[in-house]
Design an enzyme around this catalytic site. Sequence first.
Site, PDB file in Angstrom:
ATOM      1  N   CYS A   7      42.180  40.260  43.327  1.00  0.00           N
ATOM      2  CA  CYS A   7      42.615  38.117  43.463  1.00  0.00           C
ATOM      3  C   CYS A   7      41.105  37.711  43.461  1.00  0.00           C
ATOM      4  O   CYS A   7      40.224  38.102  43.858  1.00  0.00           O
ATOM      5  CB  CYS A   7      43.561  39.114  44.322  1.00  0.00           C
ATOM      6  N   CYS A  79      45.970  38.387  39.618  1.00  0.00           N
ATOM      7  CA  CYS A  79      45.723  37.337  39.426  1.00  0.00           C
ATOM      8  C   CYS A  79      46.367  36.701  37.871  1.00  0.00           C
ATOM      9  O   CYS A  79      47.483  37.396  37.051  1.00  0.00           O
ATOM     10  CB  CYS A  79      44.374  36.214  38.799  1.00  0.00           C
ATOM     11  N   CYS A  86      40.584  34.903  36.662  1.00  0.00           N
ATOM     12  CA  CYS A  86      40.830  36.545  36.768  1.00  0.00           C
ATOM     13  C   CYS A  86      39.210  37.298  37.237  1.00  0.00           C
ATOM     14  O   CYS A  86      38.440  36.614  36.131  1.00  0.00           O
ATOM     15  CB  CYS A  86      41.115  37.143  36.077  1.00  0.00           C
TER      16      CYS A  86
END
Length: 142
Positions: A7, A79, A86
């Site tokens: 993430c 994400c 991302c």
Amino acid sequence: MKVLILCTGNSCRSQMAHGFLQSFDHRLEVYSAGTEPALVVNSLAVKVMRELGVDISAHTPTHVHQYLTEEWDYVITVCGEANESCPTFDGVVLNRLHLGFDDPSKFHGSHEYVMAEFYRVRDEIKHRFRALYEEEILPNIR
């Protein structure tokens, strides 16, 4: 089997996914990281996970660069927002997956509203990672 969950901040979604996946099967080596790691894991993420018996309080946000030289069975990005970048991962990976989730730390408003969003995202992560584990990961554990 080694799994890396990516993430941006590595403080909420990736940490919750990390905690769930590890709780499903302790034989898995699960790690999480971010491209812009926060200083600490979000306290509300710790709280909502603890309520389900998954303790992520000892986790720390980690930079993705720490894992680039390792080989991975799965790298999973989590994400979700359209305006969120991302992370990409340039290391050696057998399976790359994306499971998008809203970032609960981005919600503002009353305490009740924010907590409702943390619970919603937590439950979505649990459901989707449980399905991934049962349908794809578990059948491939050596």
